[in-house]
Design a protein around this motif. Structure first.
Motif, PDB file in Angstrom:
ATOM      1  N   LYS A 105       0.816  -1.227   0.000  1.00  0.00           N
ATOM      2  CA  LYS A 105       0.000   0.000   0.000  1.00  0.00           C
ATOM      3  C   LYS A 105       0.843   1.267   0.000  1.00  0.00           C
ATOM      4  O   LYS A 105       0.332   2.345  -0.209  1.00  0.00           O
ATOM      5  CB  LYS A 105      -0.926   0.028   1.228  1.00  0.00           C
ATOM      6  N   ASP A 106       2.164   1.157   0.261  1.00  0.00           N
ATOM      7  CA  ASP A 106       3.042   2.329   0.281  1.00  0.00           C
ATOM      8  C   ASP A 106       3.557   2.637  -1.118  1.00  0.00           C
ATOM      9  O   ASP A 106       3.545   1.791  -2.005  1.00  0.00           O
ATOM     10  CB  ASP A 106       4.253   2.084   1.198  1.00  0.00           C
ATOM     11  N   GLU A 107       4.067   3.859  -1.276  1.00  0.00           N
ATOM     12  CA  GLU A 107       4.645   4.255  -2.560  1.00  0.00           C
ATOM     13  C   GLU A 107       5.885   3.416  -2.877  1.00  0.00           C
ATOM     14  O   GLU A 107       6.041   2.923  -3.988  1.00  0.00           O
ATOM     15  CB  GLU A 107       5.034   5.736  -2.530  1.00  0.00           C
ATOM     16  N   ILE A 108       6.775   3.256  -1.901  1.00  0.00           N
ATOM     17  CA  ILE A 108       7.971   2.445  -2.104  1.00  0.00           C
ATOM     18  C   ILE A 108       7.640   1.014  -1.709  1.00  0.00           C
ATOM     19  O   ILE A 108       7.304   0.732  -0.567  1.00  0.00           O
ATOM     20  CB  ILE A 108       9.155   2.984  -1.284  1.00  0.00           C
ATOM     21  N   VAL A 109       7.718   0.129  -2.667  1.00  0.00           N
ATOM     22  CA  VAL A 109       7.343  -1.264  -2.460  1.00  0.00           C
ATOM     23  C   VAL A 109       8.414  -1.952  -1.616  1.00  0.00           C
ATOM     24  O   VAL A 109       9.604  -1.743  -1.808  1.00  0.00           O
ATOM     25  CB  VAL A 109       7.176  -1.972  -3.816  1.00  0.00           C
ATOM     26  N   SER A 110       7.972  -2.790  -0.702  1.00  0.00           N
ATOM     27  CA  SER A 110       8.914  -3.592   0.068  1.00  0.00           C
ATOM     28  C   SER A 110       8.775  -5.052  -0.348  1.00  0.00           C
ATOM     29  O   SER A 110       7.839  -5.439  -1.039  1.00  0.00           O
ATOM     30  CB  SER A 110       8.670  -3.418   1.573  1.00  0.00           C
ATOM     31  N   GLY A 111       9.714  -5.823   0.068  1.00  0.00           N
ATOM     32  CA  GLY A 111       9.727  -7.239  -0.246  1.00  0.00           C
ATOM     33  C   GLY A 111      10.985  -7.849   0.315  1.00  0.00           C
ATOM     34  O   GLY A 111      11.611  -7.282   1.206  1.00  0.00           O
ATOM     35  N   ARG A 112      11.376  -8.982  -0.227  1.00  0.00           N
ATOM     36  CA  ARG A 112      12.611  -9.610   0.224  1.00  0.00           C
ATOM     37  C   ARG A 112      13.665  -9.490  -0.866  1.00  0.00           C
ATOM     38  O   ARG A 112      13.351  -9.631  -2.050  1.00  0.00           O
ATOM     39  CB  ARG A 112      12.373 -11.075   0.573  1.00  0.00           C
ATOM     40  N   ALA A 113      14.895  -9.213  -0.446  1.00  0.00           N
ATOM     41  CA  ALA A 113      16.017  -9.088  -1.364  1.00  0.00           C
ATOM     42  C   ALA A 113      17.056 -10.141  -1.021  1.00  0.00           C
ATOM     43  O   ALA A 113      17.287 -10.443   0.146  1.00  0.00           O
ATOM     44  CB  ALA A 113      16.627  -7.691  -1.272  1.00  0.00           C
ATOM     45  N   CYS A 114      17.678 -10.681  -2.063  1.00  0.00           N
ATOM     46  CA  CYS A 114      18.727 -11.690  -1.904  1.00  0.00           C
ATOM     47  C   CYS A 114      20.019 -11.173  -2.516  1.00  0.00           C
ATOM     48  O   CYS A 114      20.027 -10.720  -3.667  1.00  0.00           O
ATOM     49  CB  CYS A 114      18.327 -12.992  -2.587  1.00  0.00           C
ATOM     50  N   SER A 115      21.100 -11.249  -1.749  1.00  0.00           N
ATOM     51  CA  SER A 115      22.432 -10.918  -2.242  1.00  0.00           C
ATOM     52  C   SER A 115      23.420 -11.191  -1.125  1.00  0.00           C
ATOM     53  O   SER A 115      23.128 -11.940  -0.184  1.00  0.00           O
ATOM     54  CB  SER A 115      22.509  -9.456  -2.698  1.00  0.00           C
ATOM     55  N   ILE A 116      24.579 -10.552  -1.210  1.00  0.00           N
ATOM     56  CA  ILE A 116      25.611 -10.641  -0.185  1.00  0.00           C
ATOM     57  C   ILE A 116      26.425  -9.354  -0.243  1.00  0.00           C
ATOM     58  O   ILE A 116      26.611  -8.779  -1.317  1.00  0.00           O
ATOM     59  CB  ILE A 116      26.505 -11.889  -0.387  1.00  0.00           C
ATOM     60  N   HIS A 117      26.880  -8.881   0.909  1.00  0.00           N
ATOM     61  CA  HIS A 117      27.777  -7.729   0.986  1.00  0.00           C
ATOM     62  C   HIS A 117      29.182  -8.221   1.300  1.00  0.00           C
ATOM     63  O   HIS A 117      29.360  -9.329   1.815  1.00  0.00           O
ATOM     64  CB  HIS A 117      27.317  -6.746   2.073  1.00  0.00           C
TER      65      HIS A 117
END
Length: 188
Positions: free
Chosen positions: A50-62
Protein backbone atom coordinates in the motif's frame (compact mmCIF):
# COMPACT_ATOMS: atom_id res chain seq x y z
CA UNK A 1 2.33 -13.65 -12.96
CA UNK A 2 4.95 -12.93 -10.26
CA UNK A 3 7.45 -10.11 -10.67
CA UNK A 4 11.16 -10.60 -10.11
CA UNK A 5 13.63 -7.72 -10.28
CA UNK A 6 17.38 -7.55 -10.66
CA UNK A 7 18.37 -4.41 -8.73
CA UNK A 8 21.66 -2.71 -9.54
CA UNK A 9 23.42 -0.10 -7.41
CA UNK A 10 25.06 2.47 -9.63
CA UNK A 11 28.30 4.09 -8.60
CA UNK A 12 28.27 7.87 -8.32
CA UNK A 13 30.27 10.42 -6.27
CA UNK A 14 27.98 9.97 -3.22
CA UNK A 15 28.40 6.18 -3.23
CA UNK A 16 32.12 6.40 -4.04
CA UNK A 17 32.78 8.40 -0.87
CA UNK A 18 31.14 5.82 1.42
CA UNK A 19 33.73 3.04 1.17
CA UNK A 20 36.96 2.18 -0.63
CA UNK A 21 35.37 -1.04 -1.96
CA UNK A 22 32.88 1.03 -3.97
CA UNK A 23 35.76 2.79 -5.71
CA UNK A 24 37.51 -0.51 -6.36
CA UNK A 25 34.35 -2.17 -7.72
CA UNK A 26 33.90 0.79 -10.06
CA UNK A 27 37.49 0.43 -11.30
CA UNK A 28 36.99 -3.30 -11.96
CA UNK A 29 33.88 -2.66 -14.07
CA UNK A 30 34.04 -2.79 -17.84
CA UNK A 31 35.14 0.65 -19.00
CA UNK A 32 32.09 1.18 -21.20
CA UNK A 33 30.03 3.14 -18.67
CA UNK A 34 30.57 6.34 -16.73
CA UNK A 35 28.81 5.25 -13.53
CA UNK A 36 29.05 1.46 -13.51
CA UNK A 37 26.82 -0.87 -11.54
CA UNK A 38 28.82 -2.03 -8.49
CA UNK A 39 26.31 -4.23 -6.63
CA UNK A 40 23.30 -6.38 -7.53
CA UNK A 41 20.41 -7.93 -5.60
CA UNK A 42 17.39 -9.98 -6.58
CA UNK A 43 14.10 -8.55 -5.31
CA UNK A 44 10.89 -10.43 -4.57
CA UNK A 45 8.28 -7.69 -3.95
CA UNK A 46 5.28 -8.07 -1.66
CA UNK A 47 2.13 -8.47 -3.71
CA UNK A 48 -0.30 -6.23 -1.84
CA UNK A 49 1.80 -3.21 -0.96
CA UNK A 50 0.00 0.00 0.00
CA UNK A 51 3.04 2.33 0.28
CA UNK A 52 4.65 4.26 -2.56
CA UNK A 53 7.97 2.44 -2.10
CA UNK A 54 7.34 -1.26 -2.46
CA UNK A 55 8.91 -3.59 0.07
CA UNK A 56 9.73 -7.24 -0.25
CA UNK A 57 12.61 -9.61 0.22
CA UNK A 58 16.02 -9.09 -1.36
CA UNK A 59 18.73 -11.69 -1.90
CA UNK A 60 22.43 -10.92 -2.24
CA UNK A 61 25.61 -10.64 -0.18
CA UNK A 62 27.78 -7.73 0.99
CA UNK A 63 31.55 -7.72 1.28
CA UNK A 64 32.69 -9.94 4.21
CA UNK A 65 29.06 -10.85 4.88
CA UNK A 66 26.83 -13.83 4.29
CA UNK A 67 24.11 -14.47 1.73
CA UNK A 68 20.90 -12.82 2.91
CA UNK A 69 17.23 -12.98 2.01
CA UNK A 70 15.79 -10.15 4.01
CA UNK A 71 12.99 -7.58 4.03
CA UNK A 72 14.02 -4.49 2.09
CA UNK A 73 12.79 -1.27 0.49
CA UNK A 74 14.79 0.28 -2.35
CA UNK A 75 14.57 4.01 -1.70
CA UNK A 76 18.12 5.15 -2.58
CA UNK A 77 18.26 7.07 -5.88
CA UNK A 78 21.29 5.12 -7.15
CA UNK A 79 19.32 1.90 -7.71
CA UNK A 80 18.22 0.87 -11.18
CA UNK A 81 15.90 -2.06 -11.83
CA UNK A 82 15.44 -4.69 -14.51
CA UNK A 83 12.13 -6.56 -14.54
CA UNK A 84 12.55 -10.23 -15.43
CA UNK A 85 9.78 -12.01 -17.30
CA UNK A 86 9.50 -15.28 -15.35
CA UNK A 87 6.92 -17.98 -14.80
CA UNK A 88 5.58 -18.78 -11.34
CA UNK A 89 7.72 -21.93 -11.38
CA UNK A 90 10.90 -19.99 -12.22
CA UNK A 91 10.11 -17.36 -9.58
CA UNK A 92 9.75 -20.10 -6.95
CA UNK A 93 12.97 -21.80 -8.11
CA UNK A 94 14.95 -18.55 -7.77
CA UNK A 95 13.42 -17.90 -4.34
CA UNK A 96 14.15 -21.49 -3.22
CA UNK A 97 17.75 -21.18 -4.39
CA UNK A 98 18.19 -17.99 -2.38
CA UNK A 99 16.59 -19.56 0.70
CA UNK A 100 18.84 -22.63 0.42
CA UNK A 101 22.05 -20.55 0.30
CA UNK A 102 21.32 -18.08 3.11
CA UNK A 103 24.23 -17.77 5.52
CA UNK A 104 26.93 -18.86 3.07
CA UNK A 105 30.06 -16.72 3.12
CA UNK A 106 31.69 -14.13 0.87
CA UNK A 107 33.92 -15.33 -2.01
CA UNK A 108 37.03 -13.18 -1.65
CA UNK A 109 39.00 -15.28 -4.16
CA UNK A 110 36.56 -14.79 -7.08
CA UNK A 111 35.83 -11.20 -6.09
CA UNK A 112 39.44 -10.09 -6.30
CA UNK A 113 40.16 -12.20 -9.39
CA UNK A 114 37.17 -10.88 -11.39
CA UNK A 115 39.26 -9.28 -14.15
CA UNK A 116 41.00 -12.59 -14.96
CA UNK A 117 38.58 -15.13 -13.54
CA UNK A 118 36.97 -15.99 -16.87
CA UNK A 119 40.38 -17.44 -17.82
CA UNK A 120 40.98 -19.15 -14.46
CA UNK A 121 37.45 -20.57 -14.13
CA UNK A 122 37.18 -20.19 -10.34
CA UNK A 123 33.52 -20.56 -9.34
CA UNK A 124 31.64 -20.24 -6.04
CA UNK A 125 31.97 -24.02 -5.65
CA UNK A 126 35.74 -24.08 -5.09
CA UNK A 127 35.35 -24.42 -1.28
CA UNK A 128 33.28 -27.60 -1.78
CA UNK A 129 36.49 -29.35 -2.87
CA UNK A 130 37.55 -29.03 0.79
CA UNK A 131 34.18 -29.97 2.30
CA UNK A 132 32.89 -26.41 2.81
CA UNK A 133 29.78 -24.71 1.45
CA UNK A 134 30.00 -22.50 -1.66
CA UNK A 135 31.13 -18.88 -1.33
CA UNK A 136 29.67 -15.97 -3.26
CA UNK A 137 29.93 -12.31 -4.13
CA UNK A 138 26.79 -10.39 -5.16
CA UNK A 139 26.61 -11.12 -8.87
CA UNK A 140 27.63 -14.76 -8.36
CA UNK A 141 24.69 -15.56 -6.05
CA UNK A 142 22.27 -13.68 -8.34
CA UNK A 143 23.57 -15.36 -11.51
CA UNK A 144 23.51 -18.81 -9.93
CA UNK A 145 19.92 -18.29 -8.74
CA UNK A 146 18.83 -17.20 -12.24
CA UNK A 147 20.63 -20.18 -13.80
CA UNK A 148 18.99 -22.57 -11.30
CA UNK A 149 15.61 -21.53 -12.71
CA UNK A 150 16.74 -21.68 -16.36
CA UNK A 151 16.32 -17.92 -16.73
CA UNK A 152 19.92 -17.72 -17.91
CA UNK A 153 21.62 -20.43 -19.99
CA UNK A 154 23.53 -23.12 -18.08
CA UNK A 155 26.75 -22.18 -19.90
CA UNK A 156 26.69 -18.64 -18.42
CA UNK A 157 29.81 -18.17 -16.28
CA UNK A 158 28.69 -17.05 -12.79
CA UNK A 159 31.78 -15.09 -11.72
CA UNK A 160 31.28 -11.76 -13.41
CA UNK A 161 31.15 -8.11 -12.36
CA UNK A 162 27.69 -6.63 -11.59
CA UNK A 163 28.07 -4.32 -14.61
CA UNK A 164 28.63 -7.37 -16.84
CA UNK A 165 25.46 -8.96 -15.43
CA UNK A 166 23.58 -5.72 -16.13
CA UNK A 167 24.90 -5.76 -19.71
CA UNK A 168 23.86 -9.41 -20.06
CA UNK A 169 20.29 -8.69 -18.89
CA UNK A 170 19.83 -5.34 -20.60
CA UNK A 171 18.51 -6.64 -23.93
CA UNK A 172 16.25 -9.38 -22.50
CA UNK A 173 14.66 -7.49 -19.58
CA UNK A 174 12.68 -4.33 -19.10
CA UNK A 175 13.84 -1.21 -17.30
CA UNK A 176 11.51 -0.77 -14.36
CA UNK A 177 10.99 0.75 -10.94
CA UNK A 178 9.83 -0.60 -7.61
CA UNK A 179 7.34 2.15 -6.88
CA UNK A 180 3.66 1.48 -6.39
CA UNK A 181 2.33 3.80 -9.06
CA UNK A 182 -1.19 3.67 -7.57
CA UNK A 183 0.14 5.35 -4.42
CA UNK A 184 1.96 8.27 -6.07
CA UNK A 185 -0.17 11.44 -6.10
CA UNK A 186 -0.17 13.07 -9.53
CA UNK A 187 -0.42 16.84 -9.69
CA UNK A 188 -1.62 18.71 -12.74
Amino acid sequence: MPILYACFLENDPEIMERHWLNAMAARLAPSTTRNPKIHVELFFPDRHEKDEIVSGRACSIHYNGTVFLTKKRFSRKQWSFRSLDVSARQYNQVLSFCEAHQGEHFNHLSYFLQPVNSYLGITPNWPTWFGYSPRWFCSEICLAALKAANILPEKTFVSMHPQELYNLLEDTTTSSCVRNMDQIPLCF
